[in-house]
Motif scaffolding. Structure first.
Motif, mmCIF file in Angstrom:
data_model
loop_
_atom_site.group_PDB
_atom_site.id
_atom_site.type_symbol
_atom_site.label_atom_id
_atom_site.label_comp_id
_atom_site.label_asym_id
_atom_site.label_seq_id
_atom_site.Cartn_x
_atom_site.Cartn_y
_atom_site.Cartn_z
ATOM 1 N N ASN A 1 84.729 23.561 5.441
ATOM 2 C CA ASN A 1 86.148 23.892 5.227
ATOM 3 C C ASN A 1 86.369 24.815 4.026
ATOM 4 O OD1 ASN A 1 85.853 22.227 3.038
ATOM 5 N ND2 ASN A 1 87.512 20.829 3.585
ATOM 6 N N GLY A 2 85.288 25.415 3.545
ATOM 7 C CA GLY A 2 85.427 26.418 2.504
ATOM 8 C C GLY A 2 85.573 25.892 1.097
ATOM 9 N N LEU A 3 85.446 24.577 0.895
ATOM 10 C CA LEU A 3 85.531 24.017 -0.453
ATOM 11 C C LEU A 3 84.274 24.325 -1.266
ATOM 12 C CD1 LEU A 3 87.169 20.529 0.219
ATOM 13 C CD2 LEU A 3 88.230 22.517 -0.868
ATOM 14 N N GLU A 4 83.170 24.556 -0.563
ATOM 15 C CA GLU A 4 81.926 24.976 -1.201
ATOM 16 C C GLU A 4 81.440 26.252 -0.525
ATOM 17 O OE1 GLU A 4 80.240 23.833 -3.727
ATOM 18 O OE2 GLU A 4 80.834 21.733 -4.008
ATOM 19 N N LYS A 5 80.850 27.144 -1.294
ATOM 20 C CA LYS A 5 80.216 28.335 -0.753
ATOM 21 C C LYS A 5 78.716 28.068 -0.631
ATOM 22 C CE LYS A 5 83.425 31.557 -0.262
ATOM 23 N NZ LYS A 5 83.648 32.268 1.024
ATOM 24 N N PRO A 6 78.113 28.406 0.501
ATOM 25 C CA PRO A 6 76.669 28.188 0.611
ATOM 26 C C PRO A 6 75.895 29.169 -0.262
ATOM 27 C CG PRO A 6 77.462 29.421 2.516
ATOM 28 C CD PRO A 6 78.678 29.030 1.710
ATOM 29 N N THR A 7 74.701 28.768 -0.654
ATOM 30 C CA THR A 7 73.826 29.681 -1.379
ATOM 31 C C THR A 7 73.346 30.790 -0.450
ATOM 32 O OG1 THR A 7 73.126 27.820 -2.753
ATOM 33 C CG2 THR A 7 71.746 29.798 -2.813
ATOM 34 N N SER A 8 73.108 30.420 0.802
ATOM 35 C CA SER A 8 72.745 31.403 1.822
ATOM 36 C C SER A 8 73.117 30.846 3.186
ATOM 37 C CB SER A 8 71.248 31.732 1.775
ATOM 38 O OG SER A 8 70.471 30.564 2.016
ATOM 39 N N GLY A 9 73.171 31.734 4.175
ATOM 40 C CA GLY A 9 73.539 31.322 5.526
ATOM 41 C C GLY A 9 75.023 31.533 5.796
ATOM 42 N N THR A 10 75.430 31.258 7.033
ATOM 43 C CA THR A 10 76.811 31.524 7.445
ATOM 44 C C THR A 10 77.412 30.363 8.222
ATOM 45 O OG1 THR A 10 76.088 32.590 9.512
ATOM 46 C CG2 THR A 10 76.427 34.019 7.598
ATOM 47 N N VAL A 11 78.744 30.260 8.150
ATOM 48 C CA VAL A 11 79.527 29.328 8.960
ATOM 49 C C VAL A 11 80.529 30.152 9.761
ATOM 50 C CG1 VAL A 11 81.183 27.432 8.982
ATOM 51 C CG2 VAL A 11 79.314 27.441 7.308
ATOM 52 N N ASP A 12 80.437 30.054 11.075
ATOM 53 C CA ASP A 12 81.331 30.795 11.957
ATOM 54 C C ASP A 12 82.173 29.778 12.737
ATOM 55 O OD1 ASP A 12 82.286 32.110 14.416
ATOM 56 O OD2 ASP A 12 81.133 33.821 13.706
ATOM 57 N N ILE A 13 83.488 29.836 12.574
ATOM 58 C CA ILE A 13 84.385 28.935 13.291
ATOM 59 C C ILE A 13 85.295 29.765 14.179
ATOM 60 C CG2 ILE A 13 86.183 27.174 13.119
ATOM 61 C CD1 ILE A 13 85.002 26.318 10.477
ATOM 62 N N ASN A 14 85.089 29.616 15.480
ATOM 63 C CA ASN A 14 85.880 30.357 16.474
ATOM 64 C C ASN A 14 85.935 31.850 16.173
ATOM 65 O OD1 ASN A 14 86.383 27.994 17.871
ATOM 66 N ND2 ASN A 14 88.283 27.579 16.778
ATOM 67 N N GLY A 15 84.752 32.405 15.859
ATOM 68 C CA GLY A 15 84.639 33.840 15.686
ATOM 69 C C GLY A 15 84.926 34.354 14.294
ATOM 70 N N GLN A 16 85.305 33.466 13.373
ATOM 71 C CA GLN A 16 85.601 33.892 12.008
ATOM 72 C C GLN A 16 84.579 33.309 11.040
ATOM 73 O OE1 GLN A 16 89.402 32.679 10.302
ATOM 74 N NE2 GLN A 16 89.573 34.674 9.299
ATOM 75 N N LYS A 17 83.944 34.175 10.279
ATOM 76 C CA LYS A 17 82.938 33.724 9.321
ATOM 77 C C LYS A 17 83.638 33.198 8.057
ATOM 78 C CE LYS A 17 78.646 35.992 10.604
ATOM 79 N NZ LYS A 17 79.029 36.262 11.995
ATOM 80 N N ILE A 18 83.732 31.873 7.966
ATOM 81 C CA ILE A 18 84.391 31.226 6.828
ATOM 82 C C ILE A 18 83.686 31.570 5.525
ATOM 83 C CG2 ILE A 18 85.023 28.990 5.821
ATOM 84 C CD1 ILE A 18 86.646 29.698 8.279
ATOM 85 N N THR A 19 82.386 31.768 5.599
ATOM 86 C CA THR A 19 81.601 32.020 4.384
ATOM 87 C C THR A 19 81.779 33.430 3.847
ATOM 88 O OG1 THR A 19 79.783 32.355 5.976
ATOM 89 C CG2 THR A 19 79.798 30.298 4.741
#
Length: 341
Positions: A52-70
């Motif tokens: 939910n975007g409360l933390e940013k990953p050190t690497s990698g991606t989160v894609d929710i319904n076509g939108q990269k939250i990261t």
């Protein structure tokens, strides 16, 4: 759809680096109830905060319904997070506000006019079973009612994804079941994707379609809940499954049963899905000259079907018992002799 690709999160702790999430790859389908289970320190809480975007990953991606939250931040991230709501273990309600005002709060922030807020609250209060409690304060509510307010508030902005962070851990078993039933109902009515983290296999069994087992920041096992119950592969997964199926496999239980039933063989049967509804024992009795005594058994239900275990005492010659076991296995019923260590 939610896609996590090569997701890693590290924290600097003094002179060392702690890897909380370690190269996690997951795909969660639209409308799925997906469980993430692990013990304390497994990395599941960090993972859901990244979702939910409360933390940013050190690497990698989160894609929710076509939108990269990261990849987004600022106003764009705040807007995206309106579609990814969250409910918490300790409710996180505003104690100076009534039920109605708590549910209205995210709508206020979003700038929704008062008339529309009131209309939406009325709809949500009905959905979560709190009609008549709109003007109560959190201190006047039970734990289950507080969590219902939390769920209603999370649904206020019509999210596409609902994240549940140990949402039933502070509740008694009966209230837990009621909240889980509500989540299943919401999932079916709204087609909402639900991702929940927990350390309780009962929660996974009751409502999840699939589950990821985490240990040391990694996903060590992933699959359909029914398959995980049937054939857990990792030791940690076996321990979680034992939370629900516990006791019949323990050496103390086997020793006790052997004392009660000293002759013949004690055989454990595992029924999965439609097998749990079939008259397998009737067929066994008709086709094989073995004497059968039902010792104990139970059936648990998952979202994908039933999972049952049954312990039998089989009496007959070695050949007759062997043929009976072969018949059961041919019928896709797992059957094994319970060894007394």
């Amino acid at each position: 759809m939610i896609e996590l690709k090569q997701l890693t999160k590290t924290f600097d702790v003094g002179k060392t680096t702690l890897t909380a999430v370690d190269d996690v790859n997951l795909t969660i389908a639209d409308g799925e109830i997906f469980g993430i289970i692990g013990y304390s320190g497994a990395g599941k809480s960090t993972l859901i905060r990244i979702l939910n975007g409360l933390e940013k990953p050190t690497s990698g991606t989160v894609d929710i319904n076509g939108q990269k939250i990261t990849d987004i931040k600022g106003a764009e991230l705040r807007k995206a997070r309106q579609k990814v709501s969250m409910i918490f273990q300790h409710f996180n309600l505003l104690w100076s506000r009534t039920v109605q005002e708590n549910i209205e709060f995210p709508l206020e922030i979003a700038g929704v006019p008062k008339a529309k807020r009131v209309e939406k609250v009325k709809e949500l209060v009905e959905l979560v079973g709190l009609a008549g409690r709109e003007h109560a304060y959190p201190s006047q509510l039970s734990g289950g009612q507080k969590q219902r307010v939390g769920i209603a508030r999370a649904l206020a902005n019509d999210p596409e994804v609902l994240l549940c962070d140990e949402a039933t851990s502070a509740l008694d078993p009966e209230t837990t079941d009621a909240i889980l039933d509500l989540l299943v109902d919401i999932n079916k009515r709204l087609g909402l994707t639900i991702v929940l983290i927990t350390h309780e296999m009962h929660v996974i069994r009751k409502i999840c379609h699939r589950v990821a087992v985490m240990e040391g920041g990694k996903v060590v096992e992933l699959g359909d809940v029914l398959e995980i119950f049937q054939t857990p592969k990792q030791e940690i997964t076996k321990r979680f499954v034992a939370q629900v199926t516990e006791s019949e496999d323990s050496s103390e239980t086997i020793k006790h049963l052997r004392e009660l039933y000293p002759t013949g063989e004690l055989v454990k049967l595992v029924f999965v899905g439609e097998q749990a509804e079939q008259p397998i024992l009737t067929q066994l009795i008709r086709k094989h000259p073995v004497e059968i005594n039902i010792v104990q058994g139970k059936v648990s239900h998952t979202q994908r079907g039933a999972y049952g275990t049954l312990i039998l005492q089989l009496k007959g010659t070695d050949a007759e018992i062997r043929q009976a076991l072969e018949f059961l296995n041919q019928e896709n019923v797992q059957a094994e002799v319970m060894a007394n260590d």
